[in-house]
Design a protein around this motif. Structure first.
Motif, PDB file in Angstrom:
ATOM      1  N   SER A 165      43.282 -12.098  -2.651  1.00 51.22           N
ATOM      2  CA  SER A 165      42.689 -11.343  -1.547  1.00 51.22           C
ATOM      3  C   SER A 165      42.000 -10.110  -2.101  1.00 51.22           C
ATOM      4  O   SER A 165      42.533  -9.437  -2.995  1.00 51.22           O
ATOM      5  N   ARG A 166      40.838  -9.821  -1.586  1.00 50.06           N
ATOM      6  CA  ARG A 166      40.040  -8.706  -2.093  1.00 50.06           C
ATOM      7  C   ARG A 166      40.570  -7.354  -1.638  1.00 50.06           C
ATOM      8  O   ARG A 166      40.332  -6.339  -2.261  1.00 50.06           O
ATOM      9  N   GLY A 167      41.293  -7.352  -0.500  1.00 52.33           N
ATOM     10  CA  GLY A 167      41.741  -6.097   0.091  1.00 52.33           C
ATOM     11  C   GLY A 167      40.811  -5.698   1.223  1.00 52.33           C
ATOM     12  O   GLY A 167      39.582  -5.761   1.084  1.00 52.33           O
ATOM     13  N   CYS A 168      41.370  -5.316   2.339  1.00 51.20           N
ATOM     14  CA  CYS A 168      40.574  -4.948   3.516  1.00 51.20           C
ATOM     15  C   CYS A 168      41.395  -4.004   4.382  1.00 51.20           C
ATOM     16  O   CYS A 168      42.589  -3.787   4.119  1.00 51.20           O
ATOM     17  N   PRO A 169      40.802  -3.426   5.429  1.00 48.74           N
ATOM     18  CA  PRO A 169      41.570  -2.519   6.293  1.00 48.74           C
ATOM     19  C   PRO A 169      42.789  -3.178   6.930  1.00 48.74           C
ATOM     20  O   PRO A 169      43.799  -2.523   7.186  1.00 48.74           O
ATOM     21  N   VAL A 170      42.709  -4.489   7.179  1.00 47.58           N
ATOM     22  CA  VAL A 170      43.817  -5.186   7.820  1.00 47.58           C
ATOM     23  C   VAL A 170      45.080  -5.134   6.975  1.00 47.58           C
ATOM     24  O   VAL A 170      46.179  -4.941   7.480  1.00 47.58           O
ATOM     25  N   CYS A 171      44.945  -5.289   5.654  1.00 43.78           N
ATOM     26  CA  CYS A 171      46.116  -5.282   4.759  1.00 43.78           C
ATOM     27  C   CYS A 171      46.245  -3.957   4.014  1.00 43.78           C
ATOM     28  O   CYS A 171      46.950  -3.885   3.002  1.00 43.78           O
ATOM     29  N   ALA A 172      45.565  -2.919   4.515  1.00 42.67           N
ATOM     30  CA  ALA A 172      45.578  -1.597   3.876  1.00 42.67           C
ATOM     31  C   ALA A 172      45.129  -1.699   2.416  1.00 42.67           C
ATOM     32  O   ALA A 172      45.617  -0.979   1.544  1.00 42.67           O
ATOM     33  N   TYR A 173      44.202  -2.635   2.153  1.00 38.98           N
ATOM     34  CA  TYR A 173      43.571  -2.840   0.840  1.00 38.98           C
ATOM     35  C   TYR A 173      44.569  -3.256  -0.248  1.00 38.98           C
ATOM     36  O   TYR A 173      44.275  -3.137  -1.431  1.00 38.98           O
ATOM     37  N   SER A 174      45.716  -3.777   0.166  1.00 37.02           N
ATOM     38  CA  SER A 174      46.692  -4.255  -0.818  1.00 37.02           C
ATOM     39  C   SER A 174      46.451  -5.717  -1.192  1.00 37.02           C
ATOM     40  O   SER A 174      46.894  -6.174  -2.246  1.00 37.02           O
ATOM     41  N   GLY A 175      45.778  -6.466  -0.330  1.00 33.05           N
ATOM     42  CA  GLY A 175      45.566  -7.892  -0.553  1.00 33.05           C
ATOM     43  C   GLY A 175      46.691  -8.755  -0.026  1.00 33.05           C
ATOM     44  O   GLY A 175      46.589  -9.983  -0.020  1.00 33.05           O
ATOM     45  N   TYR A 176      47.772  -8.121   0.431  1.00 31.89           N
ATOM     46  CA  TYR A 176      48.936  -8.868   0.913  1.00 31.89           C
ATOM     47  C   TYR A 176      49.362  -8.337   2.284  1.00 31.89           C
ATOM     48  O   TYR A 176      49.213  -7.151   2.576  1.00 31.89           O
ATOM     49  N   ARG A 177      49.926  -9.240   3.072  1.00 31.01           N
ATOM     50  CA  ARG A 177      50.459  -8.825   4.376  1.00 31.01           C
ATOM     51  C   ARG A 177      51.595  -9.766   4.767  1.00 31.01           C
ATOM     52  O   ARG A 177      51.383 -10.947   5.016  1.00 31.01           O
ATOM     53  N   GLY A 178      52.809  -9.236   4.761  1.00 34.15           N
ATOM     54  CA  GLY A 178      53.974 -10.046   5.084  1.00 34.15           C
ATOM     55  C   GLY A 178      54.554 -10.730   3.854  1.00 34.15           C
ATOM     56  O   GLY A 178      54.055 -10.578   2.733  1.00 34.15           O
ATOM     57  N   GLN A 179      55.629 -11.483   4.065  1.00 37.00           N
ATOM     58  CA  GLN A 179      56.303 -12.183   2.985  1.00 37.00           C
ATOM     59  C   GLN A 179      56.621 -13.619   3.401  1.00 37.00           C
ATOM     60  O   GLN A 179      56.712 -13.926   4.588  1.00 37.00           O
ATOM     61  N   VAL A 180      56.807 -14.472   2.414  1.00 31.00           N
ATOM     62  CA  VAL A 180      57.231 -15.848   2.647  1.00 31.00           C
ATOM     63  C   VAL A 180      58.243 -16.202   1.565  1.00 31.00           C
ATOM     64  O   VAL A 180      58.182 -15.677   0.446  1.00 31.00           O
ATOM     65  N   GLY A 181      59.174 -17.058   1.897  1.00 29.40           N
ATOM     66  CA  GLY A 181      60.204 -17.422   0.941  1.00 29.40           C
ATOM     67  C   GLY A 181      59.782 -18.560   0.032  1.00 29.40           C
ATOM     68  O   GLY A 181      58.988 -19.429   0.412  1.00 29.40           O
ATOM     69  N   ILE A 182      60.282 -18.532  -1.194  1.00 31.24           N
ATOM     70  CA  ILE A 182      60.204 -19.709  -2.059  1.00 31.24           C
ATOM     71  C   ILE A 182      61.648 -20.161  -2.285  1.00 31.24           C
ATOM     72  O   ILE A 182      62.540 -19.330  -2.470  1.00 31.24           O
ATOM     73  N   PHE A 183      61.863 -21.473  -2.255  1.00 30.83           N
ATOM     74  CA  PHE A 183      63.223 -21.995  -2.163  1.00 30.83           C
ATOM     75  C   PHE A 183      63.502 -23.064  -3.213  1.00 30.83           C
ATOM     76  O   PHE A 183      62.603 -23.800  -3.628  1.00 30.83           O
ATOM     77  N   GLU A 184      64.761 -23.127  -3.598  1.00 28.38           N
ATOM     78  CA  GLU A 184      65.291 -24.184  -4.450  1.00 28.38           C
ATOM     79  C   GLU A 184      66.539 -24.699  -3.727  1.00 28.38           C
ATOM     80  O   GLU A 184      67.535 -23.983  -3.596  1.00 28.38           O
ATOM     81  N   ILE A 185      66.461 -25.929  -3.222  1.00 31.21           N
ATOM     82  CA  ILE A 185      67.540 -26.448  -2.380  1.00 31.21           C
ATOM     83  C   ILE A 185      68.236 -27.606  -3.084  1.00 31.21           C
ATOM     84  O   ILE A 185      67.640 -28.662  -3.321  1.00 31.21           O
ATOM     85  N   LEU A 186      69.487 -27.360  -3.430  1.00 32.73           N
ATOM     86  CA  LEU A 186      70.305 -28.344  -4.143  1.00 32.73           C
ATOM     87  C   LEU A 186      71.213 -29.045  -3.148  1.00 32.73           C
ATOM     88  O   LEU A 186      72.190 -28.476  -2.653  1.00 32.73           O
ATOM     89  N   TYR A 187      70.863 -30.287  -2.838  1.00 34.19           N
ATOM     90  CA  TYR A 187      71.690 -31.103  -1.939  1.00 34.19           C
ATOM     91  C   TYR A 187      72.787 -31.765  -2.768  1.00 34.19           C
ATOM     92  O   TYR A 187      72.517 -32.377  -3.808  1.00 34.19           O
TER      93      TYR A 187
END
Length: 567
Positions: free
Chosen positions: A491-513
């Motif tokens: 992301s280039r950065g914009c006013p929406v993300c306060a020029y950070s390039g990121y907005r919010g979080q998402v999980g990455i998972f390792e699921i051992l059944y």
């Protein structure tokens, strides 16, 4: 929402995403828990917030606005006070003074009293648009962007009102001079608006620095005069019910902060440092709806395995990861699915982060002798079907938890390990016998949080040589074959993300059944490496591989995955 329940049922069931039986179950749960039907359907993963809003928009013939794709003007949004925008669920996102015409985003487009009030107030015509709750929260973040300037102006004006410099060195005089209650409340409100998870009050030689943890990253928000530090810390101690005259020992406490139509629980930790006392606040928005498992970022295949393990009447489900990786949030999402009138769910937590209707939640209180172990020992006598322990951290808790899982209870808890397979030797270190582990374990989840790319300024590009080299190195360390993607996203950065390039979080998972083969490996005292290799042959994705899948669809960047999941 002013829409009749019968209409909601009609357009949701007609969509085919929710059948009448599922809606009836949600309706009964709504009556039982005093929560909205929509929150329950979303929490159980039957429908997403965005899809519901699109269906509702189509049914009402009212356009759906998505603020993330618009260049919002804070001056227009601030035409109405923040408190009114919050309480009425409304945002002015367009307004032309010349034509006296504008646009309203509304959570409830049938709230005609608010619509008519704003039309009369501005003597203007407003077109009505439907907005989602997440879009509403996003727009509210544009308020108080200049919090540093506002606070410093307030402090400067009040300090000038003091008669002498000596007065500002006197705590009593300074308390009278500076509106410290207003300042602390504003800092808390601002943090909640920005979805900050933590607030740090850090004293230095010449200033008091205030930082928020936003999307997992600390960011400097505010710098205040050093003279403010003692009275601000004193105010924090007062609201957290701590000892004001103790300055050389750590103190922990908590308090509840009312904010509009919700409450915010704040956990406080204060320690002495070289330049004064440092305070840290963990912000726990207990009245918010827990996220669904899909919203957290769990894929369809892993979701099926998780739901299969959660449907078993007994056994142990563990969520592992470091502090701040979202373990408790995942546990709450699982409880949201399991929370039905047919089961008794009890928890022992430290702290209680969400208030879940119809779940018996107990808070750890070490001073009163209520620990995870003693609380769990009592909970098993409360005739529970499902038990959630905030954390297994000692041998006594591990022993009671395993025995509870053996005696007909489904038990959920967290553990501090780096990945899913190493949870097994970690429990062995806590003196749990391998035959008991093999008998009780249903599923182990390891997780991390990565920042989401801003979907307004996201761009695709060829992978850089540096990222390709880092990716190959991580693949070599893990002994896995990974083909570097030709195209990645940033992301280039914009006013929406306060020029950070990121907005919010998402999980990455390792699921051992825990399959039968995995159980046999546990019984044979196989190493974590051997269990990992067997699980991968059965289809387990590692944290790194799940992260790369999210890179491929533009949810996060390759740099984020390497930062969070590197070895």
């Amino acid at each position: 929402m002013h829409i009749p329940k019968a209409e909601i049922k009609a357009f949701i069931t007609n969509s085919g995403l929710v059948n009448p039986d599922q809606f009836l179950a949600a309706e009964n749960e709504s009556t039982r828990s005093n929560r909205s039907i929509i929150d329950i359907l979303i929490g159980r993963g039957l429908i997403s917030e965005n899809i519901f809003s699109e269906i509702l928009s189509d049914y009402l013939k009212i356009p759906l606005v998505k603020f993330e794709s618009l260049a919002l003007n804070p001056e227009i949004i601030e035409l109405i006070p923040e408190s009114y925008a919050k309480s009425k669920g409304v945002i002015i996102f367009a307004y032309d003074e010349k034509t006296h015409r504008g646009s309203l985003g509304m959570l409830d487009p049938y709230d005609f009293a608010t619509i008519n009030f704003l039309r009369r107030k501005f003597s203007a015509w407003f077109d009505i648009h439907l907005m989602t709750p997440s879009n509403h929260r996003f727009a509210l973040k544009l308020y108080k962007r200049k919090i540093s300037d506002e606070f410093n102006k307030i402090i400067e004006e009040n300090l000038k009102a003091s008669t002498t410099i000596a007065d500002t060195n006197n705590l009593g005089k300074l308390t009278e001079a500076v509106p410290i209650i207003k300042i602390l409340n504003s800092i808390l409100e601002h943090a909640v608006t920005l979805d900050a998870s933590d607030i740090h009050f850090e004293p230095f030689r010449d200033k008091l620095l205030i930082r928020y943890r936003l999307d997992g990253i600390l960011q400097e928000i505010l710098s205040l005069p050093k003279e403010i530090a003692p009275i601000l810390i004193a105010r924090i101690k007062v609201v957290a019910n701590l000892q004001i005259d103790v300055h050389n020992s750590p103190q922990d406490g908590r308090f509840r902060f009312p904010l509009e139509d919700q409450f915010v629980d704040v956990r406080v930790s204060i320690i002495p440092t070289f330049h004064g006392e440092k305070a840290e606040m963990r912000v726990l928005k207990g009245s918010l709806r827990p996220l669904s498992l899909t919203e957290l970022g769990i894929g369809a295949k892993d979701l099926g395995r998780l739901e299969d393990a959660a449907k078993k009447p007994h056994g142990l489900i563990l969520v592992t990861g470091p502090t701040g990786s979202g373990k408790t949030t995942t546990l709450y999402a699982i409880l949201e699915v399991l929370n039905t009138p047919k089961v008794n769910i009890t928890t022992i937590e430290d702290p209680i982060e969400y208030d879940i209707p119809r779940v018996n939640q107990t808070q750890v209180n070490a001073k009163a002798g209520l620990t995870f172990a003693t609380g769990l020992r009592t909970l098993v006598r409360q005739n529970p079907d499902i038990i959630m322990i905030g954390e297994i951290r000692d041998e006594e808790t591990a022993d009671i938890a395993i025995n509870a899982a053996l005696t007909g209870h489904l038990l959920l808890s967290t553990l501090h390990t780096n990945d899913a397979p190493t949870a097994i030797p970690r429990l062995a270190d806590l003196k749990v016998e391998t035959f008991l582990l093999a008998s009780t374990l249903n599923l182990i989840i390891a997780q991390r949080l990565v920042r989401r790319l801003c979907n307004v300024c996201i761009v695709s590009q060829e992978i850089s040589p540096e990222a390709k080299t880092a990716l190959k190195e991580q693949a070599r360390v893990r002994n896995v074959a990974v083909e570097p993607p030709k195209v990645v996203y940033s992301s280039r950065g914009c006013p929406v993300c306060a020029y950070s390039g990121y907005r919010g979080q998402v999980g990455i998972f390792e699921i051992l059944y825990i399959s039968d083969d995995i159980r046999n490996s546990i019984l044979a005292n196989a190493s974590a490496h051997e269990i990992r290799e067997k699980a991968r042959k059965e289809g387990m994705k590692t944290l790194f591989e799940d992260g790369l899948e999210k890179v491929a669809v533009g949810q996060t960047s390759i740099e984020e995955v390497i930062r969070v999941a590197s070895e």
